[in-house]
Design an enzyme around this catalytic site. Structure first.
Site, short mmCIF file in Angstrom:
data_model
loop_
_atom_site.label_atom_id
_atom_site.label_comp_id
_atom_site.label_asym_id
_atom_site.label_seq_id
_atom_site.Cartn_x
_atom_site.Cartn_y
_atom_site.Cartn_z
N GLU A 94 0.84 -1.20 0.00
CA GLU A 94 0.00 0.00 0.00
C GLU A 94 0.88 1.25 0.00
OE1 GLU A 94 -3.29 2.37 2.73
OE2 GLU A 94 -2.88 0.26 3.12
N LYS A 229 -9.66 -15.17 16.16
CA LYS A 229 -9.53 -14.60 14.81
C LYS A 229 -10.78 -13.83 14.39
CE LYS A 229 -6.09 -17.90 13.12
NZ LYS A 229 -5.84 -18.63 14.37
N HIS A 393 -3.94 10.19 -2.06
CA HIS A 393 -4.49 8.97 -2.64
C HIS A 393 -5.27 9.25 -3.91
CE1 HIS A 393 -3.61 7.66 1.47
NE2 HIS A 393 -3.60 6.44 1.01
#
Length: 790
Positions: A94, A229, A393
């Site tokens: 990213e 999780k 972005h």
């Protein structure tokens, strides 16, 4: 594509080498997969991992996937287990993540560092017992509470590192969910707690085998109450994994200089985001701690599936006087420094880098994760508050779908028309195209364009191309396909960089970027390579063809591959470049209106534009002086600021001098010298200006900080002689103007515009050449000041 299987029992393919951890078994599986799928899978051929050492980490091993790792920080820790400056290896794809985390780290460090502490470490497993009825479930609950010592003894039979710290029965009708809570030292603990809980369950069923009133009818090792999780409110409150917190205090001055915002703006906007989190039912409240969690998990061999729960955070900010106090809590950080993937070679090295490998490293690692998560949240929130987030972005919008060039498109079908037209051979036939060894980097303009638009191919692509001419003659050549970003993508890339420099440079760029000459960069370079004038073609690499396809937004130059001889920048070497570019300058000197009338240069900034844009140049200088005082101290900043403010007085004089076609980016990165031959690349910034503009940049890039007045005088004399030698018209223009004055004006232009832009960008993207360039530029300025001429 999946191969069609034969019908019938036993006909399905079976992955070969099951349970075998050898290189031969890996290769067998890889070959089988190629035949099964039809995919080449060439990237999996090599791996740095030893199959033998992966027992317990993966089954049916075929290869490994590389994830880029970038360094964020340094971040100063004044915590319990983490102390001193730490750089964090973030494994991510990213863009802007590492840069944003580093910016936050810089702000926190400048304000005294981040305080961190582990509050607890817990791992849970919650089996569910089905009893005969409600009453039996209730009796079993009481029975378990009375046998705590026996349960602890069972845990000791499985692991000496695991300690049972709590037993929490939760009855739902006839079902009894029992949440066993353990401490697991430096291991994340999922496997340890599973083994311990299974041992407890076996003991329980054996002990109650003859107790009809208590014996469970059924037992499931995990009934989902542990939150394994998964992001759950229960885990957030009770804790699962390591519960760790971090806090920092940011001064108003640091927030203004680094984060480009204020404590009031941060707190005000934080309140609105809390309301949004409450409305959506978010467990906790955070900005993007999961980014740090995921990046550090991948880099250090943590269980990536635990990112979901580990990324839950509670982020808070409040104003205390002139300071901002920011805190983050990670209640469910499932991390370990022993076991699992932490033993893999790369992951182990990165844990060692952090000082966290092995026993005793768990608490320090948890504090490091929390500290960097806080730094990232602060930086991201600041970007949102100041509008930098959208700019950093941004992606250029289009009203239509574009079939961009991709890596595989540089093939015979694409290159054949280019070569045929470029070599004027309609019968030419390309027979082979294959990649060649890569070149060093793609250039600053290419990187900026790729920053704004990552979806299509761009940059330098070396190729070995073979073709047969129309008469059948075979030819092979090492070429380079330069795939250019559009000019507006370069502009957007610069905007993204400047957005990280704060609102003033970003706003000034948005207003004045049209006068900086980047908009049509992709068309300009193609037009240069289409020229046939010998003065220019003699300086260019040989062009084998160009592609200008607006429909696909494909702009490609196919050129020869020429390497520099690597020699030092001696006076003779500089003279050679000046003579080469001087011939280009002389050819078009005084013909600037003729050049502009052709249209291919499109928007060329005029001196009045430079003066009007003083807001932009001043903003860039102020930012650079604030961020890099060692490079641009007060005296140097005053020089650049004064040049920008006085541009209205000196810039018009540029227009009164003879102008010509200039490269406008003439530095060693764009020059190759092979013996007597000089080749100049990268003409995307070509424009109309005084010829001395190229001289200034070449000297600033090559002479060095110890440049002398004689160096400058010599270079100007060589250049003027080369320009004048082109034609009587050029000679008359050189003789009829103050050549030295043109150099002084060009030096002012270069320092006001290009140098200021480099300096601002350097705060976000390190330019290795810049410190020397700055020193030399100011040395050249000092020499002109010493002459005492206007």
């Amino acid at each position: 594509m999946t191969r069609e299987r034969a019908a019938g029992p036993g006909a399905a393919d079976v992955v070969p080498g099951r349970g075998q951890y050898t290189e031969d078994a890996r290769r067998q599986r890889l070959q089988w997969l190629r035949g099964h799928s039809g995919a080449a899978l060439t990237s999996l051929e090599r791996t740095g991992l030893d199959a033998y050492n992966l027992v317990g980490n993966v089954e049916n091993f075929i290869g490994s996937v590389e994830v880029p790792v970038g360094l964020a920080g340094p971040l100063l820790f004044v915590g319990d287990a983490a102390r001193g400056e730490v750089v964090a290896p973030l494994a991510t794809t990213e863009g802007a993540l590492v840069a944003s985390a580093s910016r936050g780290a810089r702000a926190v460090t400048a304000s005294g560092g981040v305080s961190t502490r582990v509050l607890s470490q817990r791992m849970t497993r919650a089996p569910v017992l089905e009893c005969a009825d409600i009453a039996a479930a209730h009796r079993l609950t009481e029975w378990l509470r009375e046998r705590r010592p026996a349960l602890e003894a069972q845990v000791g039979l499985v692991s000496r590192h695991t300690r049972l710290v709590d037993v929490e029965p939760h009855q739902i009708g006839r079902y009894l969910h029992v949440r066993f809570v353990f401490e697991t030292a430096d291991a994340a603990g999922q496997n340890m707690t599973t083994a311990a809980t299974w041992q407890i369950c076996r003991w329980l069923t054996d002990t109650l085998a003859a107790e009809d009133g208590l014996r469970p009818r059924n037992l499931l090792l995990e009934g989902n109450l542990s939150g394994d999780k998964k992001a759950t409110v229960g885990s957030m409150l009770a804790g699962r994994g390591t519960r760790v917190t971090a806090e920092c205090r940011l001064s108003r001055a640091t927030m203004a200089s680094v984060l480009k915002t204020t404590p009031e703006a941060m707190v005000k906007n934080h309140v609105s985001t809390v309301l949004g989190a409450q409305q959506i039912g978010m467990p906790g409240h955070g900005v993007n701690a999961a980014n740090i969690v995921a990046a550090l998990f991948v880099a250090t061999g943590q269980d990536v599936a635990c990112v979901h729960e580990s990324g839950v955070s509670i982020f808070s900010m409040e104003q205390d006087g002139d300071d901002l106090v920011a805190t983050i809590l990670l209640p469910n950080l499932v991390v370990g420094t022993v076991g699992g993937g932490t033993g893999l070679p790369h992951q182990r090295e990165l844990l060692t880098l952090l000082g966290c490998a092995g026993e005793g490293g768990g608490r320090r690692f948890a504090e490091i994760v929390a500290g960097f998560a806080l730094a990232l949240d602060l930086s991201t929130m600041a970007a949102l508050v100041s509008g930098q987030f959208a700019q950093a972005h941004q992606r250029l919008g289009r009203a239509r779908r574009v079939d961009w060039l991709r890596e595989g498109d540089l093939d015979a079908a694409l290159l054949q028309p280019m070569l045929s037209l470029g070599l004027d051979d309609p019968g030419l036939h390309v027979t082979r195209v294959e990649p060649s060894p890569p070149l060093r980097g793609d250039g600053i303009a290419g990187e900026l364009g790729a920053l704004a638009e990552r979806r299509r191919l761009s940059g330098l692509h070396p190729l070995r191309v073979e073709w047969a001419s129309g008469d059948g003659t075979p030819t092979a050549a090492d070429l380079v396909a330069k795939v250019k970003p559009r000019g507006e993508e370069i502009v957007a890339g610069i905007a993204m960089v400047l957005s990280l420099c704060g609102p003033e440079p970003a706003a000034a760029w948005e207003r004045w970027s049209p006068v900086t000459g980047f908009d049509d960069a992709h068309r300009r370079e193609l037009a240069v390579y289409r020229r046939t004038e010998s003065a220019l073609t003699g300086l260019l690499p040989r062009c084998y063809g160009v592609l200008e396809d607006d429909e696909r937004e494909a702009y490609v130059v196919l050129m020869e591959r020429v390497s520099d001889d690597g020699g030092p920048w001696t006076r003779d070497r500089i003279d050679g470049v000046l003579r080469g570019v001087g011939r280009v300058h002389g050819h078009w000197l005084g013909r600037d209106e003729e050049l502009l009338a052709e249209g291919w240069l499109q928007r060329v900034p005029e001196p009045v534009d430079l003066a009007k844009a003083h807001e932009l140049w001043g903003a860039l200088v102020r930012h650079a002086a604030q961020e890099q005082p060692d490079l641009l101290g007060p005296a140097r900043a005053d020089v650049l600021t004064g040049l920008a403010e006085d541009a209205g007085q000196w810039a018009p004089a540029v227009h009164a001098l003879p102008r010509t076609l200039v490269h406008n980016d003439l530095n060693p990165r764009n020059i190759a010298v092979r013996g007597a031959r000089v080749v100049v690349y990268d003409w995307e910034l070509a424009t109309v200006d005084v010829p001395q503009r190229d001289v200034v940049e070449l000297l600033a890039s090559t002479l060095g900080p110890d440049a002398t007045a004689d160096d400058v005088e010599h270079a100007l004399a060589v250049h003027a002689e080369a320009v004048a030698a082109v034609s009587p018209r050029a000679a008359a223009l050189v003789a009829g103007c103050d050549w030295r004055r043109g150099y002084r004006l060009a030096l002012r232009t270069f320092m006001t515009t290009r140098l200021a832009l480099y300096l601002a960008g350097h705060s976000q993207r390190e330019f290795g050449f810049l410190p020397r360039l700055v020193q030399t530029s100011f040395r050249l300025w000092q020499l002109e000041e010493a002459r005492g001429e206007d």
